[in-house]
Design an enzyme around this catalytic site. Structure first.
Site, PDB file in Angstrom:
ATOM      1  N   LYS A 175      -0.112  -7.485  -8.559  1.00 33.69           N
ATOM      2  CA  LYS A 175      -1.269  -6.888  -9.249  1.00 33.69           C
ATOM      3  C   LYS A 175      -1.315  -7.477 -10.659  1.00 33.69           C
ATOM      4  O   LYS A 175      -0.305  -7.491 -11.363  1.00 33.69           O
ATOM      5  CB  LYS A 175      -1.121  -5.374  -9.318  1.00 33.69           C
ATOM      6  CG  LYS A 175      -1.363  -4.717  -7.985  1.00 33.69           C
ATOM      7  CD  LYS A 175      -1.553  -3.223  -8.097  1.00 33.69           C
ATOM      8  CE  LYS A 175      -1.908  -2.615  -6.753  1.00 33.69           C
ATOM      9  NZ  LYS A 175      -1.103  -3.067  -5.619  1.00 33.69           N
ATOM     10  N   ASP A 194      -3.649  -8.780  -5.353  1.00 34.03           N
ATOM     11  CA  ASP A 194      -4.328  -7.548  -4.930  1.00 34.03           C
ATOM     12  C   ASP A 194      -5.547  -7.327  -5.823  1.00 34.03           C
ATOM     13  O   ASP A 194      -5.560  -7.743  -6.986  1.00 34.03           O
ATOM     14  CB  ASP A 194      -3.401  -6.335  -5.118  1.00 34.03           C
ATOM     15  CG  ASP A 194      -2.306  -6.263  -4.068  1.00 34.03           C
ATOM     16  OD1 ASP A 194      -2.357  -6.996  -3.067  1.00 34.03           O
ATOM     17  OD2 ASP A 194      -1.377  -5.454  -4.273  1.00 34.03           O
ATOM     18  N   ARG A 250      -8.004 -11.662   1.755  1.00 35.65           N
ATOM     19  CA  ARG A 250      -7.732 -10.412   2.450  1.00 35.65           C
ATOM     20  C   ARG A 250      -8.969  -9.531   2.259  1.00 35.65           C
ATOM     21  O   ARG A 250      -9.442  -9.369   1.137  1.00 35.65           O
ATOM     22  CB  ARG A 250      -6.507  -9.718   1.843  1.00 35.65           C
ATOM     23  CG  ARG A 250      -6.267  -8.331   2.453  1.00 35.65           C
ATOM     24  CD  ARG A 250      -5.341  -7.468   1.592  1.00 35.65           C
ATOM     25  NE  ARG A 250      -4.005  -7.996   1.487  1.00 35.65           N
ATOM     26  CZ  ARG A 250      -3.191  -7.732   0.449  1.00 35.65           C
ATOM     27  NH1 ARG A 250      -3.607  -6.977  -0.546  1.00 35.65           N
ATOM     28  NH2 ARG A 250      -1.984  -8.251   0.405  1.00 35.65           N
ATOM     29  N   LYS A 274     -11.496  -2.265   2.769  1.00 38.99           N
ATOM     30  CA  LYS A 274     -12.640  -1.401   2.461  1.00 38.99           C
ATOM     31  C   LYS A 274     -12.685  -1.073   0.969  1.00 38.99           C
ATOM     32  O   LYS A 274     -13.747  -0.974   0.382  1.00 38.99           O
ATOM     33  CB  LYS A 274     -12.527  -0.105   3.272  1.00 38.99           C
ATOM     34  CG  LYS A 274     -12.727  -0.308   4.766  1.00 38.99           C
ATOM     35  CD  LYS A 274     -12.797   1.017   5.496  1.00 38.99           C
ATOM     36  CE  LYS A 274     -12.766   0.791   7.005  1.00 38.99           C
ATOM     37  NZ  LYS A 274     -12.747   2.050   7.760  1.00 38.99           N
ATOM     38  N   GLY A 275     -11.495  -0.909   0.336  1.00 40.97           N
ATOM     39  CA  GLY A 275     -11.441  -0.581  -1.100  1.00 40.97           C
ATOM     40  C   GLY A 275     -10.780   0.768  -1.313  1.00 40.97           C
ATOM     41  O   GLY A 275     -11.119   1.733  -0.619  1.00 40.97           O
ATOM     42  N   HIS A 285      -6.452   0.022   8.898  1.00 39.78           N
ATOM     43  CA  HIS A 285      -5.812   0.814   9.965  1.00 39.78           C
ATOM     44  C   HIS A 285      -6.868   1.327  10.921  1.00 39.78           C
ATOM     45  O   HIS A 285      -6.588   2.151  11.784  1.00 39.78           O
ATOM     46  CB  HIS A 285      -5.053   1.996   9.352  1.00 39.78           C
ATOM     47  CG  HIS A 285      -4.148   1.596   8.252  1.00 39.78           C
ATOM     48  ND1 HIS A 285      -4.448   1.798   6.927  1.00 39.78           N
ATOM     49  CD2 HIS A 285      -2.971   0.936   8.278  1.00 39.78           C
ATOM     50  CE1 HIS A 285      -3.480   1.304   6.179  1.00 39.78           C
ATOM     51  NE2 HIS A 285      -2.579   0.773   6.975  1.00 39.78           N
ATOM     52  N   ARG A 327      -2.508   7.210  -4.104  1.00 36.12           N
ATOM     53  CA  ARG A 327      -3.721   6.556  -3.586  1.00 36.12           C
ATOM     54  C   ARG A 327      -3.754   6.643  -2.062  1.00 36.12           C
ATOM     55  O   ARG A 327      -4.799   6.815  -1.458  1.00 36.12           O
ATOM     56  CB  ARG A 327      -3.787   5.088  -4.040  1.00 36.12           C
ATOM     57  CG  ARG A 327      -4.249   4.927  -5.482  1.00 36.12           C
ATOM     58  CD  ARG A 327      -4.669   3.494  -5.804  1.00 36.12           C
ATOM     59  NE  ARG A 327      -3.555   2.569  -5.764  1.00 36.12           N
ATOM     60  CZ  ARG A 327      -2.672   2.400  -6.746  1.00 36.12           C
ATOM     61  NH1 ARG A 327      -2.794   3.089  -7.861  1.00 36.12           N
ATOM     62  NH2 ARG A 327      -1.683   1.535  -6.644  1.00 36.12           N
TER      63      ARG A 327
HETATM   64  P1  FDA Z   1      -9.949   4.271   6.884  1.00 36.63           P
HETATM   65  O1  FDA Z   1      -9.054   5.021   5.922  1.00 36.63           O
HETATM   66  O2  FDA Z   1     -11.379   4.095   6.550  1.00 36.63           O
HETATM   67  O3  FDA Z   1      -9.786   4.930   8.292  1.00 36.63           O
HETATM   68  C1  FDA Z   1     -10.687   4.642   9.361  1.00 36.63           C
HETATM   69  C2  FDA Z   1     -10.225   5.355  10.593  1.00 36.63           C
HETATM   70  O4  FDA Z   1      -9.026   4.749  11.080  1.00 36.63           O
HETATM   71  C3  FDA Z   1      -9.865   6.826  10.371  1.00 36.63           C
HETATM   72  O5  FDA Z   1     -10.987   7.643  10.441  1.00 36.63           O
HETATM   73  C4  FDA Z   1      -8.879   7.058  11.494  1.00 36.63           C
HETATM   74  O6  FDA Z   1      -9.554   7.280  12.697  1.00 36.63           O
HETATM   75  C5  FDA Z   1      -8.137   5.737  11.581  1.00 36.63           C
HETATM   76  N1  FDA Z   1      -6.918   5.746  10.754  1.00 36.63           N
HETATM   77  C6  FDA Z   1      -6.778   5.279   9.506  1.00 36.63           C
HETATM   78  N2  FDA Z   1      -5.520   5.430   9.069  1.00 36.63           N
HETATM   79  C7  FDA Z   1      -4.846   6.011  10.076  1.00 36.63           C
HETATM   80  C8  FDA Z   1      -3.488   6.417  10.240  1.00 36.63           C
HETATM   81  N3  FDA Z   1      -2.587   6.267   9.271  1.00 36.63           N
HETATM   82  N4  FDA Z   1      -3.151   6.989  11.410  1.00 36.63           N
HETATM   83  C9  FDA Z   1      -4.049   7.168  12.407  1.00 36.63           C
HETATM   84  N5  FDA Z   1      -5.355   6.794  12.307  1.00 36.63           N
HETATM   85  C10 FDA Z   1      -5.740   6.213  11.159  1.00 36.63           C
HETATM   86  N6  FDA Z   1      -7.394  -1.757  -1.376  1.00 36.63           N
HETATM   87  C11 FDA Z   1      -7.787  -2.283  -2.553  1.00 36.63           C
HETATM   88  O7  FDA Z   1      -8.682  -1.740  -3.203  1.00 36.63           O
HETATM   89  N7  FDA Z   1      -7.196  -3.423  -3.023  1.00 36.63           N
HETATM   90  C12 FDA Z   1      -6.208  -4.074  -2.340  1.00 36.63           C
HETATM   91  O8  FDA Z   1      -5.711  -5.093  -2.800  1.00 36.63           O
HETATM   92  C13 FDA Z   1      -5.799  -3.518  -1.090  1.00 36.63           C
HETATM   93  N8  FDA Z   1      -4.824  -4.099  -0.349  1.00 36.63           N
HETATM   94  C14 FDA Z   1      -4.526  -3.611   0.911  1.00 36.63           C
HETATM   95  C15 FDA Z   1      -3.612  -4.272   1.736  1.00 36.63           C
HETATM   96  C16 FDA Z   1      -3.384  -3.832   3.026  1.00 36.63           C
HETATM   97  C17 FDA Z   1      -2.416  -4.568   3.911  1.00 36.63           C
HETATM   98  C18 FDA Z   1      -4.085  -2.681   3.527  1.00 36.63           C
HETATM   99  C19 FDA Z   1      -3.892  -2.215   4.935  1.00 36.63           C
HETATM  100  C20 FDA Z   1      -4.957  -2.010   2.708  1.00 36.63           C
HETATM  101  C21 FDA Z   1      -5.177  -2.439   1.393  1.00 36.63           C
HETATM  102  N9  FDA Z   1      -6.046  -1.749   0.554  1.00 36.63           N
HETATM  103  C22 FDA Z   1      -6.419  -2.333  -0.636  1.00 36.63           C
HETATM  104  C23 FDA Z   1      -6.495  -0.383   0.914  1.00 36.63           C
HETATM  105  C24 FDA Z   1      -7.850  -0.378   1.589  1.00 36.63           C
HETATM  106  O9  FDA Z   1      -8.843  -0.725   0.665  1.00 36.63           O
HETATM  107  C25 FDA Z   1      -8.175   1.008   2.151  1.00 36.63           C
HETATM  108  O10 FDA Z   1      -8.276   1.906   1.089  1.00 36.63           O
HETATM  109  C26 FDA Z   1      -7.172   1.544   3.132  1.00 36.63           C
HETATM  110  O11 FDA Z   1      -6.680   0.547   3.982  1.00 36.63           O
HETATM  111  C27 FDA Z   1      -7.817   2.667   3.991  1.00 36.63           C
HETATM  112  O12 FDA Z   1      -8.875   2.181   4.744  1.00 36.63           O
HETATM  113  P2  FDA Z   1      -8.750   1.691   6.264  1.00 36.63           P
HETATM  114  O13 FDA Z   1      -9.605   0.502   6.410  1.00 36.63           O
HETATM  115  O14 FDA Z   1      -7.304   1.478   6.597  1.00 36.63           O
HETATM  116  O15 FDA Z   1      -9.291   2.830   7.192  1.00 36.63           O
END
Ligand code: FDA
Length: 304
Positions: A99, A133, A181, A184-185, A224, A285
């Site tokens: 970061k 990041d 990478r 969503k944020g 995820h 977070r």
């Molecule tokens: P979201 O939280 O929108 O979930 C969507 C659906 O997936 C949920 O409704 C559920 O059904 C399922 N789900 C999600 N998590 C689950 C769990 N633990 N168990 C079961 N079901 C689940 N952000 C940023 O701003 N800057 C960055 O540099 C990064 N870097 C980063 C690296 C990596 C490797 C990851 C995975 C994420 C990031 N992020 C990030 C975070 C990212 O922006 C985001 O906030 C989170 O990943 C949460 O969003 P998702 O896309 O995972 O799914």
């Protein structure tokens, strides 16, 4: 409603300097050890080794928030360089995530550029890659400018694009060909700059993934969200996009079954492995993102 309240509480906690400072002295508490791989480089490398054995590759992230002095930023720079050396010496399969605020972005841009350049140079020497990041909106433009400078000399560095920002589509077009990478944020942003509606964020996210894949650029899909992952798999099959052109990424401790399932299906899965004693902001977070994660914290309260 409740989830909105808890989200705000956790986001507030993540930005609270005093709480972060106290938590640093506690060691990993409240269930954080399930999502943070220990305090030291040695502990982190041992975790990466275990994940590698299961077919998962990694990216290590040394946690660090609220860096406000040059000494702290220089210390973090050295620590990141030592982490790269430890990766090379141990032979584990991991790159590094950093970061820029940890490397002095809030102190002075040029100073920060000098620090990140040393880290990227150390990665080059050890044949490794550095992912910058993306932090909150107030740091976005500066981060992209620093990446642009670095990219003049190095190809082993990339950053992150956040689908909730209105500007992201244009940024992606400007970054065509760069390894990105896509996420969503994770921060709370104002309606002037970011989609507030989850459906709109999800839609934009999938559009950005398609855009980057179709223009032939290496794409790390960090989510995820099983629905997005299924859509991506269908899309790459339909467009015959090589598995060398993309990877999935998830955070350490989250959806581990799905991580392994994707490996078994032949996809590259990179686990983001955070470590260090500055865990509080990162953990808050994660709790803000998904109130169900609070179960971790409750379990943690009753364990030693
Ligand atoms: P979201 O939280 O929108 O979930 C969507 C659906 O997936 C949920 O409704 C559920 O059904 C399922 N789900 C999600 N998590 C689950 C769990 N633990 N168990 C079961 N079901 C689940 N952000 C940023 O701003 N800057 C960055 O540099 C990064 N870097 C980063 C690296 C990596 C490797 C990851 C995975 C994420 C990031 N992020 C990030 C975070 C990212 O922006 C985001 O906030 C989170 O990943 C949460 O969003 P998702 O896309 O995972 O799914």
């Amino acid at each position: 409603m409740l989830s909105k309240v808890s989200r705000n509480v956790f986001m507030f906690a993540s930005k609270n300097k005093a709480m972060n400072k106290v938590a640093k002295k506690w060691g990993l508490k409240l269930g954080a050890s399930q999502v943070v791989a220990g305090s030291t480089i040695e502990a982190a490398i041992a975790t990466v080794l275990e994940l590698n054995k299961k077919g998962l590759v990694c990216t290590l992230d040394h946690l660090g928030e609220f860096v406000s002095s040059r000494e702290e930023a220089l210390e973090a720079t050295e620590y990141n360089m030592r982490t790269l050396e430890a990766i090379a010496e141990s032979g584990v399969d991991s790159n590094l995530s950093v970061k820029l605020t940890q490397l002095g972005l809030d102190i002075d841009d040029t100073f920060c550029l000098g620090n990140v350049l040393r880290v990227v140079e150390a990665a080059k020497r050890t044949n490794n890659f550095v992912r910058i990041d993306m932090e909150d909106y107030s740091h976005c433009q500066k981060t992209l400018e620093i990446l642009r400078e670095l990219s003049k000399f190095y190809d082993n560095v990339g950053t992150v694009i956040q689908a909730y920002l209105f500007r992201s589509q244009q940024d992606m077009i400007d970054l065509r060909g760069k390894p990105l990478r896509l996420v969503k944020g994770a921060y709370k942003e104002l309606p002037e700059v970011a989609f507030q509606d989850k459906k709109e964020v999800d839609e934009n996210y999938f559009n950005l993934i398609k855009l980057h894949l179709l223009n032939g650029s290496y794409t790390a899909i960090a989510t995820h969200d099983h629905e997005i992952i299924s859509k991506v798999i269908a899309f790459v099959k339909e467009h015959e996009i090589s598995s060398n052109q993309f990877e999935f990424q998830m955070l350490y401790g989250f959806r581990t079954d799905m991580q392994l399932q994707l490996v078994q299906e032949g996809y590259k899965m990179r686990v983001y492995v955070p470590f260090g004693d500055d865990w509080f902001g990162y953990y808050m977070r994660r709790l803000a993102e998904r109130p169900q994660n609070v179960a971790f914290a409750f379990r943690g309260l009753f364990s030693k």
